[in-house]
Motif scaffolding. Structure first.
Motif, short mmCIF file in Angstrom:
data_model
loop_
_atom_site.label_atom_id
_atom_site.label_comp_id
_atom_site.label_asym_id
_atom_site.label_seq_id
_atom_site.Cartn_x
_atom_site.Cartn_y
_atom_site.Cartn_z
N GLU A 279 -42.63 69.33 -80.09
CA GLU A 279 -42.35 69.45 -81.52
C GLU A 279 -42.07 70.91 -81.89
O GLU A 279 -41.17 71.22 -82.69
N GLN A 280 -42.84 71.83 -81.30
CA GLN A 280 -42.63 73.26 -81.55
C GLN A 280 -41.29 73.72 -81.00
O GLN A 280 -40.59 74.51 -81.63
N PHE A 281 -40.94 73.17 -79.84
CA PHE A 281 -39.63 73.48 -79.27
C PHE A 281 -38.53 72.99 -80.21
O PHE A 281 -37.54 73.69 -80.46
N ARG A 282 -38.71 71.79 -80.76
CA ARG A 282 -37.71 71.25 -81.68
C ARG A 282 -37.54 72.18 -82.90
O ARG A 282 -36.42 72.49 -83.30
N CYS A 283 -38.65 72.66 -83.46
CA CYS A 283 -38.56 73.55 -84.62
C CYS A 283 -37.84 74.85 -84.26
O CYS A 283 -37.04 75.37 -85.05
N ASP A 284 -38.14 75.36 -83.08
CA ASP A 284 -37.48 76.59 -82.62
C ASP A 284 -35.97 76.36 -82.52
O ASP A 284 -35.16 77.16 -83.00
N MET A 285 -35.59 75.25 -81.90
CA MET A 285 -34.16 74.96 -81.69
C MET A 285 -33.43 74.65 -82.99
O MET A 285 -32.25 74.98 -83.14
N GLU A 286 -34.13 74.02 -83.93
CA GLU A 286 -33.51 73.76 -85.24
C GLU A 286 -33.16 75.08 -85.91
O GLU A 286 -32.10 75.22 -86.51
N MET A 287 -34.06 76.06 -85.79
CA MET A 287 -33.80 77.37 -86.39
C MET A 287 -32.63 78.06 -85.68
O MET A 287 -31.78 78.69 -86.32
N ALA A 288 -32.56 77.93 -84.35
CA ALA A 288 -31.44 78.52 -83.59
C ALA A 288 -30.12 77.93 -84.09
O ALA A 288 -29.14 78.65 -84.31
N CYS A 289 -30.10 76.60 -84.28
CA CYS A 289 -28.88 75.93 -84.75
C CYS A 289 -28.53 76.39 -86.16
O CYS A 289 -27.36 76.58 -86.50
N GLN A 290 -29.56 76.58 -86.99
CA GLN A 290 -29.33 76.98 -88.38
C GLN A 290 -28.73 78.38 -88.48
O GLN A 290 -27.74 78.58 -89.20
N VAL A 291 -29.29 79.37 -87.74
CA VAL A 291 -28.73 80.73 -87.86
C VAL A 291 -27.31 80.77 -87.30
O VAL A 291 -26.47 81.53 -87.79
N ALA A 292 -27.04 79.95 -86.29
CA ALA A 292 -25.69 79.91 -85.74
C ALA A 292 -24.73 79.28 -86.76
O ALA A 292 -23.64 79.79 -87.00
N ALA A 293 -25.18 78.18 -87.37
CA ALA A 293 -24.34 77.49 -88.36
C ALA A 293 -23.99 78.40 -89.52
O ALA A 293 -22.88 78.35 -90.06
N GLU A 294 -24.90 79.29 -89.90
CA GLU A 294 -24.62 80.24 -90.99
C GLU A 294 -23.46 81.17 -90.62
O GLU A 294 -22.82 81.73 -91.49
N LYS A 295 -23.22 81.33 -89.33
CA LYS A 295 -22.07 82.13 -88.89
C LYS A 295 -20.89 81.24 -88.50
O LYS A 295 -19.93 81.69 -87.88
N GLY A 296 -20.98 79.97 -88.83
CA GLY A 296 -19.88 79.05 -88.52
C GLY A 296 -19.81 78.69 -87.04
O GLY A 296 -18.77 78.32 -86.52
N ILE A 297 -20.95 78.79 -86.36
CA ILE A 297 -20.98 78.48 -84.92
C ILE A 297 -21.77 77.21 -84.70
O ILE A 297 -22.89 77.06 -85.20
N SER A 298 -21.17 76.28 -83.95
CA SER A 298 -21.91 75.07 -83.64
C SER A 298 -22.34 75.15 -82.18
O SER A 298 -21.50 75.24 -81.28
N LEU A 299 -23.64 75.18 -81.94
CA LEU A 299 -24.16 75.40 -80.59
C LEU A 299 -24.00 74.14 -79.72
O LEU A 299 -24.37 73.05 -80.14
N LYS A 300 -23.46 74.35 -78.52
CA LYS A 300 -23.23 73.23 -77.61
C LYS A 300 -23.95 73.42 -76.28
O LYS A 300 -24.17 72.45 -75.55
N SER A 301 -24.21 74.67 -75.89
CA SER A 301 -24.76 74.93 -74.55
C SER A 301 -26.08 75.70 -74.67
O SER A 301 -26.20 76.61 -75.49
N LEU A 302 -27.03 75.32 -73.84
CA LEU A 302 -28.34 75.97 -73.84
C LEU A 302 -28.67 76.51 -72.45
O LEU A 302 -28.43 75.83 -71.44
N VAL A 303 -29.24 77.71 -72.42
CA VAL A 303 -29.86 78.23 -71.20
C VAL A 303 -31.34 78.39 -71.51
O VAL A 303 -31.71 79.06 -72.48
N PHE A 304 -32.20 77.74 -70.72
CA PHE A 304 -33.65 77.85 -70.94
C PHE A 304 -34.11 79.27 -70.57
O PHE A 304 -33.81 79.74 -69.47
N PRO A 305 -34.86 79.95 -71.46
CA PRO A 305 -35.39 81.27 -71.11
C PRO A 305 -36.18 81.23 -69.80
O PRO A 305 -36.93 80.28 -69.56
N ARG A 306 -35.99 82.25 -69.00
CA ARG A 306 -36.59 82.36 -67.65
C ARG A 306 -36.27 81.14 -66.80
O ARG A 306 -37.01 80.84 -65.86
#
Length: 328
Positions: free
Chosen positions: A141-168
């Protein structure tokens, strides 16, 4: 059955200090390191644009923020509860604070804009807070909240996220459903060799083999072709990394030479066999010796161009590879 061409993929884990906070304080040396990193990114973009190289930049979402105020105001609804507080970006900032309002080691909106305006560069995600997906204490659930925020800041710049690299490269199978819900269509996975299994608490042997493998052919890499990438499991697709580019090192002429020879030979073999070759690094890997690292990058790009004209080797982002596979 249409055969796929050979494909060359570059993915970059773009994180600045968010990728190193748990083992690097922002002293003068670190500031120089990240200043060099920031300076070299526009040069890389120029090279990629000039030579028609398609690259996926998996960016930590916090880098999209303009300043401290924006960062404070825009935290995910639920923060990660890691057992080890040292791996939390939020805890680190609580303890050490930012370096000024527009802290250039933690915010990089102008660089994000520059990547976005460069042709054939994909902006993907490295999660919002460089989120460790295999650490104890955090939840899906915490991961989901983190990723929702990542999608939101990207969307504010008109970017729709399609690819993920897991940290480490902490690849968490359980979390792929969250990625799917949020529109992520591809994730980078680790090479299919025992010593690249998820990078938490790697044993000495794994580390030794990973390091040695950069220079010597311990075992041939498994040539993967696009046909080998499983699309039957649905989205997101798992695109395996092939090789980590390790930066040029002072006083190590032999290692530098062996490492480059290994990369260029593998690229040639992939191009000849119509296979897929996926190289990755962090932009900050160029932070200590930017000139020499950049000159190695130019060699890799020049070699790719030779293979493109000789074998039809193609340069594609993670998203372009995914779209190619899904079209079929």
């Amino acid at each position: 059955l249409m055969a796929y061409p050979g494909v060359f993929c570059i993915s970059l884990d773009f994180e600045l200090h968010w990728g190193c906070f748990e083992n690097m304080l922002m002293d003068e040396k670190a500031q120089r390191y990240f200043n060099n990193t920031r300076d070299i990114i526009p040069k890389k973009l120029e090279l990629f644009a000039d030579q028609d190289i398609h690259v996926t930049w998996a960016a930590v979402g916090m880098l999209f923020r303009q300043n401290r105020q924006e960062w404070e105001a825009g935290k995910p609804a639920v923060l990660p509860t890691f057992d080890n507080p040292a791996v939390s970006a939020y805890e680190w900032i609580d303890r050490h604070g930012f370096m000024g309002d527009q802290d250039p080691y933690h915010f990089a909106p102008t660089l994000v804009d520059k990547i976005k305006s460069t042709p054939n560069q994909e902006i993907g995600t490295h999660t919002y807070a460089h989120y460790f997906c295999l650490e104890h204490g955090q939840t899906k659930e915490q991961f989901r909240c983190d990723m929702e925020m990542a999608c939101q800041v990207a969307a504010e710049k008109g970017i729709s996220l399609k690819s993920l690299v897991f940290p480490r490269n902490q690849f968490n199978q359980e979390y792929l459903s969250v990625c799917r819900d949020l529109g992520i269509t591809s994730v980078r996975s680790s090479p299919d060799i025992w010593y690249w299994e998820p990078a938490t608490g790697s044993s000495f042997m794994k580390k030794l083999f990973r390091a040695g493998d950069a220079y010597l052919k311990f075992q041939p890499i498994k040539m993967v072709s696009l046909e080998d990438i499983d699309i039957s499991g649905g989205l997101p697709l798992q695109l395996p990394a092939t090789r980590l580019y390790r930066p040029w090192k002072q006083g190590q002429p032999l290692q530098n030479t062996l490492k480059m020879r290994r990369i260029l030979n593998e690229m040639t073999e992939a191009a000849r066999k119509n296979a897929y070759y996926h190289i990755w690094w962090h932009p900050h890997n160029f932070g200590n010796n930017p000139k020499e690292c950049f000159s190695e990058l130019k060699q890799i790009v020049a070699h790719f161009n030779k293979l493109r004209s000789q074998y039809g080797f193609m340069s594609l982002t993670m998203n372009e590879i995914t779209e190619l596979l899904l079209r079929k």
